[in-house]
Design a protein around this motif. Structure first.
Motif, PDB file in Angstrom:
ATOM      1  N   ASP A  57     -10.158  -4.806 -15.888  1.00  0.00           N
ATOM      2  CA  ASP A  57     -10.305  -4.105 -15.987  1.00  0.00           C
ATOM      3  C   ASP A  57      -9.419  -3.222 -16.281  1.00  0.00           C
ATOM      4  O   ASP A  57      -8.615  -1.825 -16.999  1.00  0.00           O
ATOM      5  N   GLY A  58      -8.742  -2.968 -14.504  1.00  0.00           N
ATOM      6  CA  GLY A  58      -7.628  -2.481 -14.678  1.00  0.00           C
ATOM      7  C   GLY A  58      -5.963  -2.562 -15.413  1.00  0.00           C
ATOM      8  O   GLY A  58      -5.486  -2.029 -15.784  1.00  0.00           O
ATOM      9  N   CYS A  59      -5.972  -4.524 -15.286  1.00  0.00           N
ATOM     10  CA  CYS A  59      -4.924  -4.401 -15.906  1.00  0.00           C
ATOM     11  C   CYS A  59      -5.051  -4.097 -17.524  1.00  0.00           C
ATOM     12  O   CYS A  59      -4.124  -3.546 -18.152  1.00  0.00           O
ATOM     13  N   THR A  60      -6.034  -4.197 -18.328  1.00  0.00           N
ATOM     14  CA  THR A  60      -6.323  -3.516 -19.523  1.00  0.00           C
ATOM     15  C   THR A  60      -6.083  -2.518 -19.898  1.00  0.00           C
ATOM     16  O   THR A  60      -5.448  -1.727 -21.316  1.00  0.00           O
ATOM     17  N   GLU A  61      -6.448  -1.550 -19.059  1.00  0.00           N
ATOM     18  CA  GLU A  61      -6.460  -0.161 -18.418  1.00  0.00           C
ATOM     19  C   GLU A  61      -4.983   0.258 -18.779  1.00  0.00           C
ATOM     20  O   GLU A  61      -3.923   1.010 -19.541  1.00  0.00           O
ATOM     21  N   ALA A  62      -4.332  -0.455 -17.191  1.00  0.00           N
ATOM     22  CA  ALA A  62      -2.291  -0.381 -17.572  1.00  0.00           C
ATOM     23  C   ALA A  62      -1.626  -0.697 -19.073  1.00  0.00           C
ATOM     24  O   ALA A  62      -0.590  -0.465 -18.909  1.00  0.00           O
ATOM     25  N   ILE A  63      -2.205  -1.866 -19.464  1.00  0.00           N
ATOM     26  CA  ILE A  63      -1.587  -2.288 -20.171  1.00  0.00           C
ATOM     27  C   ILE A  63      -1.675  -0.994 -21.606  1.00  0.00           C
ATOM     28  O   ILE A  63      -0.235  -0.678 -22.219  1.00  0.00           O
ATOM     29  N   THR A  64      -3.267  -0.552 -21.804  1.00  0.00           N
ATOM     30  CA  THR A  64      -2.858  -0.060 -22.819  1.00  0.00           C
ATOM     31  C   THR A  64      -2.714   1.517 -22.741  1.00  0.00           C
ATOM     32  O   THR A  64      -2.143   2.119 -24.164  1.00  0.00           O
ATOM     33  N   SER A  65      -2.279   1.596 -21.518  1.00  0.00           N
ATOM     34  CA  SER A  65      -1.735   3.451 -21.534  1.00  0.00           C
ATOM     35  C   SER A  65       0.166   3.256 -21.147  1.00  0.00           C
ATOM     36  O   SER A  65       0.403   4.321 -20.973  1.00  0.00           O
TER      37      SER A  65
END
Length: 157
Positions: free
Chosen positions: A88-96
């Motif tokens: 979830d952190g990687c997804t958020e880091a990429i999205t943001s």
């Protein structure tokens, strides 16, 4: 020889299909009380860190500073929770667009295993520390696929 699963049945006829086909291995959560346990946790984090594909990631992003202790506190040493938090952190880091994992980014993510095929009544969902609600997503999204479609149409003209 590994000890039998504590979920395995005493009688072969009562065993589930999975128990009859595979040797089930119980993985207990990591501990963080002795130097050897801390080293085992940090070694596991180093393995996870090698698989990260974030543009602004750097060596030690999961294994240096306060991050190992933060991740242990946040997940209680449960590998499944760690995996969920990192994904979830990687997804958020990429999205943001941040493209790196930080404590504030990870703090912003709720950590839950609900709805992923686990039975809460059977003890398959460990206690999860509470976290703040996920931030709204915005901005331009990064292409997370590693497909190479060749030169763009405008490059060939």
């Amino acid at each position: 020889m590994l000890p039998p699963s504590r979920h395995s049945s005493a009688h072969a006829l009562e065993a589930t299909q999975t128990e009859r086909r595979f040797d089930l291995v119980e993985l207990d959560r990591f501990r963080y009380d002795t130097d050897a346990q801390i080293t085992a946790w940090t070694t596991h984090l180093a393995g996870v860190e090698k698989a990260l594909r974030l543009l602004n990631s750097q060596p030690g992003i999961l294994t240096s500073g306060r991050m190992p202790e933060y991740l242990f506190t946040r997940t209680n040493g449960v590998v499944g929770l760690l995996e969920r938090l990192i994904e979830d952190g990687c997804t958020e880091a990429i999205t943001s667009g941040a493209e790196r994992l930080t404590e504030p980014l990870l703090d912003s993510l709720p950590l839950t295993l609900a709805g992923v095929g686990r039975d809460a009544h059977a003890g398959e969902i460990p206690a999860v520390p509470a976290a703040s609600a996920r931030r709204p997503r915005g901005g331009r999204r990064r292409n997370t696929a590693f497909d190479d479609h060749g030169p763009a149409a405008s490059d060939t003209a």
